[in-house]
Design a protein around this motif. Structure first.
Motif, short mmCIF file in Angstrom:
data_model
loop_
_atom_site.label_atom_id
_atom_site.label_comp_id
_atom_site.label_asym_id
_atom_site.label_seq_id
_atom_site.Cartn_x
_atom_site.Cartn_y
_atom_site.Cartn_z
N PHE A 165 -4.06 -5.22 -3.96
CA PHE A 165 -4.76 -5.24 -2.66
C PHE A 165 -6.18 -5.78 -2.78
CE2 PHE A 165 -7.13 -3.31 0.85
CZ PHE A 165 -6.34 -3.71 1.91
N VAL A 166 -6.94 -5.23 -3.74
CA VAL A 166 -8.36 -5.61 -3.84
C VAL A 166 -8.52 -7.04 -4.35
CG1 VAL A 166 -10.58 -5.03 -4.89
CG2 VAL A 166 -9.04 -3.21 -4.19
N VAL A 167 -7.80 -7.37 -5.44
CA VAL A 167 -7.97 -8.71 -6.03
C VAL A 167 -7.58 -9.83 -5.06
CG1 VAL A 167 -7.20 -10.24 -7.90
CG2 VAL A 167 -7.87 -7.91 -8.43
N PRO A 168 -6.40 -9.76 -4.40
CA PRO A 168 -6.08 -10.86 -3.46
C PRO A 168 -7.09 -10.97 -2.32
CG PRO A 168 -4.12 -9.55 -3.91
CD PRO A 168 -5.27 -8.82 -4.54
N VAL A 205 -2.59 5.07 -12.39
CA VAL A 205 -1.65 3.96 -12.21
C VAL A 205 -1.77 3.42 -10.78
CG1 VAL A 205 0.77 3.24 -12.39
CG2 VAL A 205 -0.10 5.04 -13.87
N ALA A 206 -1.90 4.35 -9.83
CA ALA A 206 -2.07 3.94 -8.44
C ALA A 206 -3.33 3.08 -8.29
CB ALA A 206 -2.16 5.17 -7.54
N ALA A 207 -4.38 3.46 -9.00
CA ALA A 207 -5.65 2.70 -8.93
C ALA A 207 -5.47 1.29 -9.48
CB ALA A 207 -6.74 3.44 -9.70
N VAL A 208 -4.72 1.17 -10.58
CA VAL A 208 -4.48 -0.16 -11.18
C VAL A 208 -3.71 -1.03 -10.19
CG1 VAL A 208 -3.21 -1.39 -13.00
CG2 VAL A 208 -4.55 0.63 -13.58
N VAL A 209 -2.64 -0.47 -9.62
CA VAL A 209 -1.81 -1.25 -8.68
C VAL A 209 -2.60 -1.59 -7.42
CG1 VAL A 209 0.35 -1.28 -7.35
CG2 VAL A 209 0.30 -0.23 -9.60
N PHE A 210 -3.40 -0.63 -6.94
CA PHE A 210 -4.22 -0.87 -5.75
C PHE A 210 -5.21 -2.02 -6.01
CE2 PHE A 210 -8.14 0.09 -3.30
CZ PHE A 210 -7.61 -0.06 -2.02
N ALA A 211 -5.86 -1.96 -7.17
CA ALA A 211 -6.84 -3.01 -7.49
C ALA A 211 -6.16 -4.37 -7.62
CB ALA A 211 -7.56 -2.65 -8.79
N ALA A 212 -5.02 -4.37 -8.35
CA ALA A 212 -4.35 -5.66 -8.61
C ALA A 212 -3.68 -6.23 -7.37
CB ALA A 212 -3.32 -5.47 -9.73
N LEU A 267 0.82 -1.21 0.00
CA LEU A 267 0.00 0.00 0.00
C LEU A 267 0.86 1.27 0.00
CD1 LEU A 267 -2.94 -0.97 2.37
CD2 LEU A 267 -2.98 -0.67 -0.11
N GLY A 268 2.08 1.17 0.54
CA GLY A 268 2.99 2.31 0.51
C GLY A 268 3.36 2.67 -0.92
#
Lengths: 230, 166
Positions: B67-70, B58-65, B44-45
């Protein structure tokens, strides 16, 4: 008509049947009573002819039971897999990008990240990246190439069923499209810190991702895990 | 493998994923040292850093992939496995497994991102990227959930109660 390994014929159309891992053959679509059943939930389904591109979907569980592949599925898969194998070689052999900061630069190939992780002592992560970004894609492409080649040529190629099982087993671990997105994110991150220059390898990674993605769509394994026509 | 064995193995894998989830998100996954500035980043950092740099998409893509997906995978698999053998929500559970198969592998973005950064971050004092123990937990969690999704087949949802209990 005698069936060849990995091949089946229904209404004169070739079907690319790839059995799920751990199973000797495709799931049984016919019950003992001769009725067609959904291999996921076992619901009895009305038999009907499908035109190429149409699919038979179970009303009870929503799974795709059968998809009419059309005459061109196997040759198309074979062409994509051949292209993918060539592109894989190019993607592995050419640098993806170069990062430059204060006059010093470092290039990146797919394998340099794996070597870097291993050198830092993170062997399990290095093995995971190696398998999902390099080994699984080439194994999947090679297995699909073999099976679709056998189907396209109409020949009896030895071990085609085993290759089909291998293709199904490694498909979920072939993650080139995810790797391509990660490269894009890495470049965005690196551009905040220094200068980034794309190289040919990036194009080949993207092309490999496109081939893998297209094959995954063609050999879509909804429901019981079958990519087949009918 | 028998169907009962598949269910037990899937449960064990999901339990392993749940155990790894907290350290994967709390421990740093990489240390980036650039021109004297050292950043130890958790999953998350890294997202927050991208967001604060004005790269919200880009932050949204990484956050979704990452944090949200796992998290969605773990919760969804837990729900599916808890209801194994019951007659409720069967269609929904089957659909959930299908969606998981489609999106599940995208959580590997963070691991691949690390491998690309490690590859270019070998410029000594100017720029260096080091992996941290959090990435091992993160990778283990991904492996557990990916494997659980493969082991637990949708047809097991539709088994009769007595067959499921066997």
């Amino acid at each position: 008509m005698r069936r060849r390994a990995g091949q089946n014929f229904r209404h004169g159309q070739p079907m690319l049947a790839i059995p799920p891992p751990g199973r000797a053959g495709p799931p049984r679509l016919m019950g003992a009573d001769g009725k067609q059943r959904c291999p996921v939930c076992g619901a009895v389904m009305a038999r009907r002819e499908l035109r190429p591109g149409q699919e038979l979907r179970c009303r009870r569980c929503g799974s795709t039971v059968r998809r009419a592949a059309g005459e061109l599925l196997a040759p198309l898969c074979w062409a994509l897999a051949t292209t993918g194998l060539i592109v894989w070689g190019l993607a592995v052999c050419t640098p993806i990008l170069t990062f430059e900061i204060a006059g010093r630069e470092q290039s990146n190939w797919i394998w340099t990240g794996i070597a870097g992780l291993a050198a830092q002592g993170y062997w399990p992560v290095a093995v995971l990246v190696f398998f999902s970004a390099m080994a699984a894609p080439v194994l999947h492409l090679a297995a699909v190439w073999y099976v679709s080649g056998a189907l396209s040529s109409g020949g009896r190629w030895p071990g085609a069923e085993r290759a089909a099982r291998l293709a199904r087993a490694v498909a979920p671990w072939s993650l080139t499209p995810v790797f391509a997105v990660a490269c894009g994110v890495a470049v965005v991150k690196l551009e905040m810190l220094g200068r980034v220059e794309w190289h040919q390898g990036a194009f080949w990674v993207l092309a490999l991702a496109a081939c893998s993605f297209a094959l995954a769509r063609l050999l879509d394994d909804r429901g019981p895990g079958e990519a087949r026509g009918g | 493998m028998t169907d009962a064995g598949r269910v037990e193995l899937a449960r064990a894998l999901v339990a392993g994923g749940l155990v790894c989830y907290a350290p994967a998100n709390l421990l740093p996954v990489m240390t980036i040292a650039m021109t004297g500035e050292v950043d130890r980043l958790t999953v998350l950092g890294g997202v927050r850093e991208l967001y604060e740099s004005g790269l919200a998409p880009v932050a949204a893509v990484v956050f979704a992939a990452s944090f949200v997906v796992p998290l969605a995978k773990l919760l969804c698999l837990s729900w599916v496995l808890l209801l194994h053998g019951s007659a409720g929500w069967r269609r929904e559970r089957t659909a959930a497994l299908r969606v998981l198969k489609l999106i599940g592998s995208w959580s590997m973005v963070d691991v691949f991102l690390l491998s690309v950064l490690v590859a270019v971050g070998q410029l000594g004092a100017l720029a260096s990227v080091r992996s941290e123990p959090g990435v091992c937990f993160f990778a283990a969690m991904l492996l557990f959930t990916l494997a659980a999704g493969e082991v637990y087949e949708p047809r097991l949802i539709w088994q009769r109660r007595e067959a499921a209990a066997a």
